[in-house]
Structures are given as C-alpha cells and as structure tokens.
Scaffold this motif. Structure first.
Motif, short mmCIF file in Angstrom:
data_model
loop_
_atom_site.label_atom_id
_atom_site.label_comp_id
_atom_site.label_asym_id
_atom_site.label_seq_id
_atom_site.Cartn_x
_atom_site.Cartn_y
_atom_site.Cartn_z
N ILE A 1 2.89 16.08 -41.11
CA ILE A 1 2.32 16.50 -39.82
C ILE A 1 2.11 15.22 -39.02
O ILE A 1 1.10 14.53 -39.16
N SER A 2 3.09 14.90 -38.19
CA SER A 2 3.09 13.60 -37.52
C SER A 2 1.95 13.44 -36.52
O SER A 2 1.49 12.32 -36.28
N GLU A 3 1.47 14.55 -35.96
CA GLU A 3 0.43 14.47 -34.93
C GLU A 3 -0.83 13.75 -35.41
O GLU A 3 -1.45 12.99 -34.66
N GLU B 1 -0.83 12.36 -38.77
CA GLU B 1 -0.39 11.58 -39.93
C GLU B 1 -0.97 12.11 -41.24
O GLU B 1 -1.47 11.37 -42.08
N SER C 1 8.13 15.65 -37.77
CA SER C 1 7.11 16.54 -38.33
C SER C 1 7.71 17.77 -38.99
O SER C 1 8.59 18.44 -38.43
#
Length: 244
Positions: A34-36, A38, A28
C-alpha cells in the motif's frame, strides 16, 4: 598485498552494517503493498525483518517493469517481489518471503465445479489486468471458450461482479479478494464463496546487491515465521484463514 587483504577484511563487515536500505517496489497492490502509507503485508514483513539487523526500509515505487532494472543500479540496495531468475543479474536472491495464490472463485450457492482450466468454458469470468499473460497460454486458451471474459484494473470491480452475479467466476489472489471484501460497503459480500485451486502458487523473493544483507534477511525471515509474527502481520490485513 597483505595491506590489501587487511583492507578487505575490515571493509566487508561494514558493507552490511546497519543503514537505510533503498529498495525498489512495484506500484501499490493492496493488501501486499500500500504505497500511500508504505504499509501492507509484504512491506510490513520486509520492514520487520530488516529492523532485526538495525536496517531501515526506504521504499522507492515504480512500474513493475522497471523493478529488476533499478534493483541493479547504483544507489539502490535491491528490490522486492522478484523471481529467482534475477540471480543471473548479479543479485543475491533470498528465500521466498511472500506467496501469491490465485484461485477461481465462485459463489458457493452456485454449486459450480471447477477442477481444471477446461471447466472455465461457458462461464462468465472476470480476472485481474493482464491475467491472460501472467497465467500462461493454457489459461488464455481456456478463457477463449468462456461465455464472457473481462480483465479489470480494480479488484473491487471483480468482487462486486461476483456478488452481483454479473460474473460466475473471479480469477484472482485469495488475499486481495478477501481484503476488498472487507472494504466494500455498498454490496453484500457475506455470501459464502468457494475457492477452486487450479493454479500453482507464485513465490516471490527479495533481491539484494549485498550478499551479507541477503543472508541476514533469510535468518530474520525464518525467525519472524517461527515466533508467529509473520502470521500476525497477515492477520492485520485479512482473516486468519488466509492461504498465503
């Protein structure tokens, strides 16, 4: 032989048919990735471009070091945020879909002049983690003459340090800096800042195992930019005066 050629003619279009594409991303890095959930500037751009040809994005997150390795592995379609040198690794590199732009950032009220790396001497500087590796030897030598130099993992620490006047200069990407200014609530981030353009931009690309998908991506990216949707994606995350 004729049957083999016919088989290839039938097979090749199918290789780029609409499908779920498993693409490798680094960890991220808001507001780009923002990986949380996607999302992020880069992920939204990639997703919209792929959807133009009926593809769906399946992101796989890993360390930045593993991205070019997994990009070539069976079961993956490619990777995001890569440099052109991956073209040597039997991957098809697209046009640049994202640009990072680092600046030396100071409070406007300080009236600091920074026209080059040499002007960093004697100043208190905070930079992103591993900046002395990413920004080259000249930068490393320059910050060696700073009154104080620190690298921090979390961007908000840089922003707070500048507005609290713990540091004179922040070294970082303009969109990341602006994004966290919008998020920080316990420090006044309203004072004007000056962006000193002493670094070259970093252009990043997509890498695909399939040539036709790479070509589709280039066409879709051009369309996304020409019809204004590219800028609208950026504006969702940072102010419209962004220099992405």
């Amino acid at each position: 032989m004729k049957l083999f050629v016919l088989y290839l003619l039938v097979l090749m279009p199918q290789l780029a048919q609409s499908k779920e594409l498993k693409l490798v991303f680094g960890l991220s890095l808001p507001p780009y990735v923002i990986s949380e959930n996607e999302t992020g500037i880069e992920m939204d751009i990639i997703r919209e471009v792929l959807e133009m040809d009926g593809h769906t994005l399946k992101p796989i997150f890993t360390t930045f070091e593993k991205v070019p390795i997994l990009a070539r592995k069976k079961g993956f379609a490619g990777a995001a945020t890569v440099t052109k040198d991956l073209a040597k690794k039997n991957l098809f590199i697209t046009d640049s879909h994202i640009k990072y732009q680092n600046f030396a950032i100071t409070l406007k009220s300080s009236k600091t002049t920074i026209n080059g790396l040499n002007d960093l001497a004697g100043k208190k500087i905070v930079a992103f983690q591993n900046a002395d590796k990413y920004l080259g030897n000249e930068f490393k030598e320059a910050v060696g003459k700073a009154a104080k130099y620190e690298e921090v993992r979390f961007q908000e620490v840089q922003n707070r340090g500048l507005f609290n006047k713990t540091f004179d200069v922040v070294i970082g990407d303009i969109n990341i800096f602006k994004y966290y200014n919008q998020k920080i609530k316990d420090v006044d981030t309203s004072p004007e800042v000056t962006y000193h353009a002493i670094f070259e931009p970093s252009h990043y690309h997509m890498a695909f195992q399939n040539k036709e998908i790479a070509e589709q991506f280039n066409k879709g990216l051009a369309k996304l930019k020409s019809d204004g949707r590219y800028q609208k994606i950026i504006d969702k995350y940072v102010k419209s005066d962004s220099m992405l």
